[in-house]
Design a protein around this motif. Structure first.
Motif, short mmCIF file in Angstrom:
data_model
loop_
_atom_site.label_atom_id
_atom_site.label_comp_id
_atom_site.label_asym_id
_atom_site.label_seq_id
_atom_site.Cartn_x
_atom_site.Cartn_y
_atom_site.Cartn_z
N PHE A 147 -37.61 -14.92 -16.22
CA PHE A 147 -37.51 -16.01 -15.11
C PHE A 147 -38.62 -15.81 -14.33
CE2 PHE A 147 -32.83 -15.04 -15.95
CZ PHE A 147 -32.44 -16.25 -15.62
N HIS A 148 -38.97 -17.07 -13.70
CA HIS A 148 -40.33 -17.09 -12.74
C HIS A 148 -41.62 -16.68 -13.67
CE1 HIS A 148 -37.33 -17.09 -9.76
NE2 HIS A 148 -36.82 -16.19 -9.98
N SER A 149 -41.59 -16.92 -14.73
CA SER A 149 -42.89 -16.71 -15.33
C SER A 149 -43.46 -18.12 -16.17
CB SER A 149 -42.70 -16.01 -16.92
OG SER A 149 -42.32 -14.57 -16.52
N ARG A 150 -44.68 -17.89 -16.19
CA ARG A 150 -45.37 -19.41 -16.80
C ARG A 150 -46.07 -18.93 -18.18
NH1 ARG A 150 -49.08 -21.83 -12.22
NH2 ARG A 150 -47.14 -21.09 -11.31
N VAL A 151 -46.12 -19.81 -19.29
CA VAL A 151 -46.59 -19.49 -20.48
C VAL A 151 -47.52 -20.22 -20.77
CG1 VAL A 151 -46.22 -19.03 -23.04
CG2 VAL A 151 -44.66 -18.12 -21.23
N VAL A 152 -48.86 -20.23 -21.17
CA VAL A 152 -49.93 -20.96 -21.97
C VAL A 152 -50.15 -20.30 -23.35
CG1 VAL A 152 -52.13 -22.17 -21.72
CG2 VAL A 152 -50.90 -21.65 -19.62
N VAL A 153 -49.96 -21.37 -24.23
CA VAL A 153 -50.56 -21.17 -25.73
C VAL A 153 -51.68 -22.02 -26.11
CG1 VAL A 153 -49.58 -21.07 -27.88
CG2 VAL A 153 -47.92 -20.65 -26.10
N THR A 154 -52.64 -21.17 -26.56
CA THR A 154 -53.73 -21.99 -26.82
C THR A 154 -54.28 -21.79 -28.34
OG1 THR A 154 -55.46 -20.31 -26.20
CG2 THR A 154 -54.72 -21.54 -24.70
N GLY A 155 -54.82 -22.85 -28.83
CA GLY A 155 -55.36 -22.58 -30.38
C GLY A 155 -55.99 -23.91 -30.94
N ASP A 156 -56.55 -23.72 -32.18
CA ASP A 156 -57.12 -24.56 -32.88
C ASP A 156 -56.59 -24.70 -34.32
OD1 ASP A 156 -58.90 -26.45 -34.06
OD2 ASP A 156 -60.73 -25.52 -33.86
N ILE A 157 -55.86 -25.78 -34.44
CA ILE A 157 -55.13 -25.68 -35.79
C ILE A 157 -56.10 -25.96 -37.07
CG2 ILE A 157 -53.02 -26.32 -34.87
CD1 ILE A 157 -53.42 -29.10 -35.54
N THR A 158 -57.20 -26.39 -36.68
CA THR A 158 -58.33 -26.44 -38.00
C THR A 158 -58.86 -25.33 -38.21
OG1 THR A 158 -59.91 -27.25 -36.54
CG2 THR A 158 -58.48 -28.73 -36.90
N GLN A 159 -58.70 -24.18 -37.51
CA GLN A 159 -59.33 -22.94 -37.82
C GLN A 159 -58.51 -21.82 -37.98
OE1 GLN A 159 -62.59 -22.15 -35.34
NE2 GLN A 159 -63.45 -24.02 -35.13
N THR A 160 -57.56 -21.97 -38.63
CA THR A 160 -56.79 -20.84 -38.96
C THR A 160 -57.07 -19.93 -39.98
OG1 THR A 160 -54.32 -20.28 -39.76
CG2 THR A 160 -55.38 -22.13 -40.78
N ASP A 161 -56.73 -18.49 -39.61
CA ASP A 161 -57.38 -17.49 -40.77
C ASP A 161 -56.15 -17.01 -41.30
OD1 ASP A 161 -59.89 -17.47 -39.71
OD2 ASP A 161 -59.42 -16.60 -37.72
N LEU A 162 -55.04 -17.64 -41.39
CA LEU A 162 -53.67 -17.12 -42.29
C LEU A 162 -54.15 -17.38 -43.59
CD1 LEU A 162 -50.91 -18.80 -40.13
CD2 LEU A 162 -51.51 -16.24 -40.12
N PRO A 163 -53.10 -16.52 -44.41
CA PRO A 163 -53.45 -16.39 -45.94
C PRO A 163 -53.07 -17.88 -46.48
CG PRO A 163 -52.48 -14.72 -45.28
CD PRO A 163 -52.51 -15.25 -44.04
N ALA A 164 -53.87 -18.45 -47.38
CA ALA A 164 -53.37 -19.58 -48.00
C ALA A 164 -52.00 -19.86 -48.33
CB ALA A 164 -54.12 -19.74 -49.16
N GLY A 165 -51.28 -20.83 -48.14
CA GLY A 165 -49.81 -21.22 -48.16
C GLY A 165 -49.12 -20.89 -46.94
N ARG A 166 -49.74 -20.19 -45.96
CA ARG A 166 -48.82 -19.89 -44.82
C ARG A 166 -49.12 -20.78 -43.76
NH1 ARG A 166 -46.89 -14.57 -44.11
NH2 ARG A 166 -45.57 -15.53 -42.81
N ARG A 167 -48.05 -21.57 -43.30
CA ARG A 167 -48.31 -22.44 -41.91
C ARG A 167 -48.31 -21.94 -40.91
NH1 ARG A 167 -44.17 -27.28 -40.09
NH2 ARG A 167 -45.63 -28.80 -39.58
N SER A 168 -49.18 -22.58 -40.00
CA SER A 168 -49.56 -22.15 -38.67
C SER A 168 -48.32 -22.31 -37.80
CB SER A 168 -50.73 -22.91 -38.22
OG SER A 168 -50.80 -22.44 -36.71
N GLY A 169 -47.81 -21.04 -37.10
CA GLY A 169 -46.90 -21.46 -36.11
C GLY A 169 -47.06 -22.22 -35.03
N LEU A 170 -48.49 -22.25 -34.73
CA LEU A 170 -48.69 -23.27 -33.55
C LEU A 170 -48.53 -24.59 -33.95
CD1 LEU A 170 -50.15 -23.95 -30.75
CD2 LEU A 170 -52.49 -23.91 -32.06
N GLN A 171 -49.09 -25.04 -35.34
CA GLN A 171 -48.50 -26.46 -35.76
C GLN A 171 -47.20 -26.70 -35.73
OE1 GLN A 171 -50.36 -27.23 -39.47
NE2 GLN A 171 -50.11 -29.42 -39.24
#
Length: 339
Positions: free
Chosen positions: A255-279
């Motif tokens: 309650f009474h919280s504010r959330v901001v999520v930022t990122g660039d889906i073209t620059q993911t460093d996840l292993p190959a085959g893993r989909r970005s949680g942001l996307q």
């Protein structure tokens, strides 16, 4: 038809005019190039000549830039190009709107403003929504503006603390092999967040708030099992979250919280085959009206103007590659079917 407009110069406004001209009249040459006009000082007048439309646009842009300078803003080549593009789109009045929007003030007294329409939309989205996603390339101010909004919310007693987090994606090295304790191991991943906080609070004030728990900077793994109420929470570099991590994070705030999520889906460093949680999150949550999803682009880059050109070049390359792949796919598909 060649048209000419004259603007009066006065002793009271001469400082503003000199600031507009720039070092060695560099800004004047840029305006001439961008608008295909000729600008010359003749006595106590500035003469702008060129085709009718271009001349009127040039005068409009010059007047808007002078207003910025009189209000204490510094004008650089990036702002000039952006002002010209807005004027061409019939959005010259938006330049005034951006100028008047003060987001925050640093501890040294410098006023932070949104510098593009995209940034202004982003700031307004944070003000109007409990959860905001900001997706865009490097240099668009995603993290810095979110940090500014968080500090202002804390100063205005809208929240009791700031929580900053980002995933510690291992870029070629295992955390276990790095020297130091866990805090020292993840510190390089969190350093950009520290830098932004120092700018708004100063090192001493930041350290005091950190000691009191008013400000918390931690890797994403520390968020599991927690409920964060009365907090301003920023998840940075979210393109490196997995689907599971993103879902875990989005269910943390209370309650009474504010959330901001930022990122660039073209620059993911996840292993190959893993989909970005942001996307995935921006697709899954796009139809929920209480959640804002802001897409920033190369036009919103506020770093060195070369960064903007790099971003645009990569965007064009990606579009070209995607188009080529679409054209060749049916042919490859037919070849596979024949085999």
């Amino acid at each position: 038809m060649i048209h000419q407009r004259k603007l009066a110069l006065s002793a009271e406004t001469m400082d503003a005019w000199l600031a507009l001209f720039g070092l060695n009249d560099a800004n004047v040459r840029l305006l001439e190039k961008e608008l295909d006009v000729h600008i010359a000082m003749r006595g106590t007048e500035l003469a702008v000549s060129g085709e009718d439309l271009e001349t009127e646009l040039a005068v409009l842009v010059i007047e808007k830039l002078l207003d910025m300078i009189r209000r204490g803003e510094q004008v650089d080549s990036m702002q000039i190009r952006y002002a010209v593009s807005l004027a061409r789109e019939g959005k010259a009045d938006d330049i005034d709107e951006i100028m008047h929007s003060v987001v925050a003030v640093t501890y040294r007294g410098r006023m932070i403003r949104a510098k593009t329409l995209g940034q202004q939309q982003y700031v307004q989205a944070i003000r109007d929504h409990d959860l905001t996603f900001a997706v865009g390339p490097a240099g668009t101010g995603k993290t810095y503006l979110a940090m500014a909004m968080a500090v202002m919310a804390l100063k205005n007693r809208e929240v009791e603390r700031i929580v900053l987090t980002r995933p510690a994606v291992e870029a070629g090295e295992k955390l276990g092999f790095l020297p130091g304790d866990l805090t020292q191991k993840v510190d390089p991943y969190l350093r950009p967040l520290y830098d932004a906080l120092y700018d708004f609070m100063g090192v001493d004030a930041y350290q005091k708030m950190l000691d009191r728990g008013t400000v918390e900077v931690a890797p994403l793994a520390y968020m599991r099992g927690r409920t964060l109420s009365d907090s301003f929470i920023i998840l940075d570099e979210a393109q490196n979250t997995t689907s599971e991590q993103m879902k875990m994070f989005l269910t943390r705030f209370g309650f009474h919280s504010r959330v901001v999520v930022t990122g660039d889906i073209t620059q993911t460093d996840l292993p190959a085959g893993r989909r970005s949680g942001l996307q995935e999150a921006t697709e899954v949550l796009k139809d929920i009206p209480e959640i804002a999803i802001v897409h920033l682009s190369g036009r919103d880059v506020v770093r060195h103007e070369l960064v903007q050109r790099i971003v645009e070049a990569y965007d064009q390359y990606a579009q070209k590659t995607d188009l080529q792949n679409r054209k060749t796919w049916p042919e490859k598909h037919r070849e596979g079917a024949e085999v």
